[in-house]
Design an enzyme around this catalytic site. Structure first.
Site, short mmCIF file in Angstrom:
data_model
loop_
_atom_site.label_atom_id
_atom_site.label_comp_id
_atom_site.label_asym_id
_atom_site.label_seq_id
_atom_site.Cartn_x
_atom_site.Cartn_y
_atom_site.Cartn_z
NE ARG A 25 0.57 -30.64 -6.32
CZ ARG A 25 1.65 -31.40 -6.34
NH1 ARG A 25 1.69 -32.49 -5.62
NH2 ARG A 25 2.68 -31.08 -7.08
NE ARG A 76 1.42 -36.60 -15.50
CZ ARG A 76 2.67 -36.54 -15.96
NH1 ARG A 76 3.02 -37.25 -17.00
NH2 ARG A 76 3.56 -35.78 -15.37
NE ARG A 94 8.66 -41.88 -16.78
CZ ARG A 94 8.06 -41.30 -15.75
NH1 ARG A 94 8.00 -41.90 -14.59
NH2 ARG A 94 7.53 -40.09 -15.86
NE ARG A 119 9.87 -36.80 -18.98
CZ ARG A 119 9.40 -36.29 -17.84
NH1 ARG A 119 10.06 -35.32 -17.24
NH2 ARG A 119 8.30 -36.75 -17.31
CE LYS A 126 5.02 -26.76 -10.70
NZ LYS A 126 5.41 -27.44 -9.47
#
Ligand SMILES: [Zn+2]
Length: 217
Positions: A92, A175, A164, A131, A17
């Site tokens: 949001r 999430r 992470r 990542r 995004k």
């Protein structure tokens, strides 16, 4: 001079995004405004709402909708946005979306598009779980698109790279579920208004620019 463009970006974390917002920004010369930037700026400037927001932020608490709305109102009222804006991270929630509708109406402005960046959950999991971060200098790598020169080691400072907690597949899936539940009312709202434009999160940059130009004119 072209007419102003006022755009909202919606899309899950890891969908691309932010990248898409910046491509639109460059194509049309309009700024991307994120909620995080607006809050930090309001706090730094010590605006009316910035002072209150700063209190919540320094305690590590979520800033309530009415304060975020106040900060957004202060920002959107400034004169540098006459060519439009791209909102990333706002609204949001439904109260935030209602505030934005009222604000725009009061100022005789209209929203042009809500760009919904779409990507399947598993593609996002794959993207984010590749990542690797450096715990020492903060540099972020990606095993496919930006691998370190030496496997598992930071190019910049030589520290050992880590995955992470936020980038672990089960955490990402959670999430995404939270995101989808919170965002569905916004998608419904803007769908009813006929403002939604879907942009796939996995197009190549060339294909993406083509699609955006066709879509936005
Ligand atoms: Zn490093």
């Amino acid at each position: 001079m072209r007419r102003p463009l006022r755009i909202i970006m919606l899309g899950p974390p890891g969908s691309g995004k932010g990248t898409r917002a910046h491509i639109i920004s460059e194509l049309y010369g309009i700024p991307v405004i994120t909620t995080g930037d607006m809050l930090r700026e309001a706090v730094a400037k010590g605006t009316e709402y910035g002072k209150t927001a700063g209190g919540y932020m320094s305690r590590g608490e979520l800033v309530p909708d009415e304060i975020v709305n106040g900060v957004v109102g202060e920002r959107l009222g400034r004169s540098d946005l006459e060519n439009g804006f791209i909102l990333d991270g706002f609204p949001r929630s439904t109260p935030q979306a209602e505030f934005l509708d009222d604000f725009l109406e009061e100022h005789g402005l209209k929203l042009d598009y809500v760009i919904h960046v779409t990507l399947e959950d598993e593609a996002i999991v794959k993207r984010l779980s590749n990542r690797r971060s450096c715990p020492n200098c903060g540099e972020v790598y990606h095993l496919v698109s930006k691998p370190p020169k030496k496997e598992g080691v930071c190019d910049r400072c030589g520290s050992e790279l880590i995955l992470r907690g936020d980038d672990r597949p089960e955490v990402i899936r959670n999430r995404l579920a939270v995101y989808r539940e919170k965002t569905q009312p916004l998608l419904d709202r803007y769908m009813k208004k006929g403002l939604i434009k879907e942009v796939p999160g996995d197009y190549s940059m060339d294909r993406l620019s083509e699609q955006l130009k066709r879509m936005l004119g």
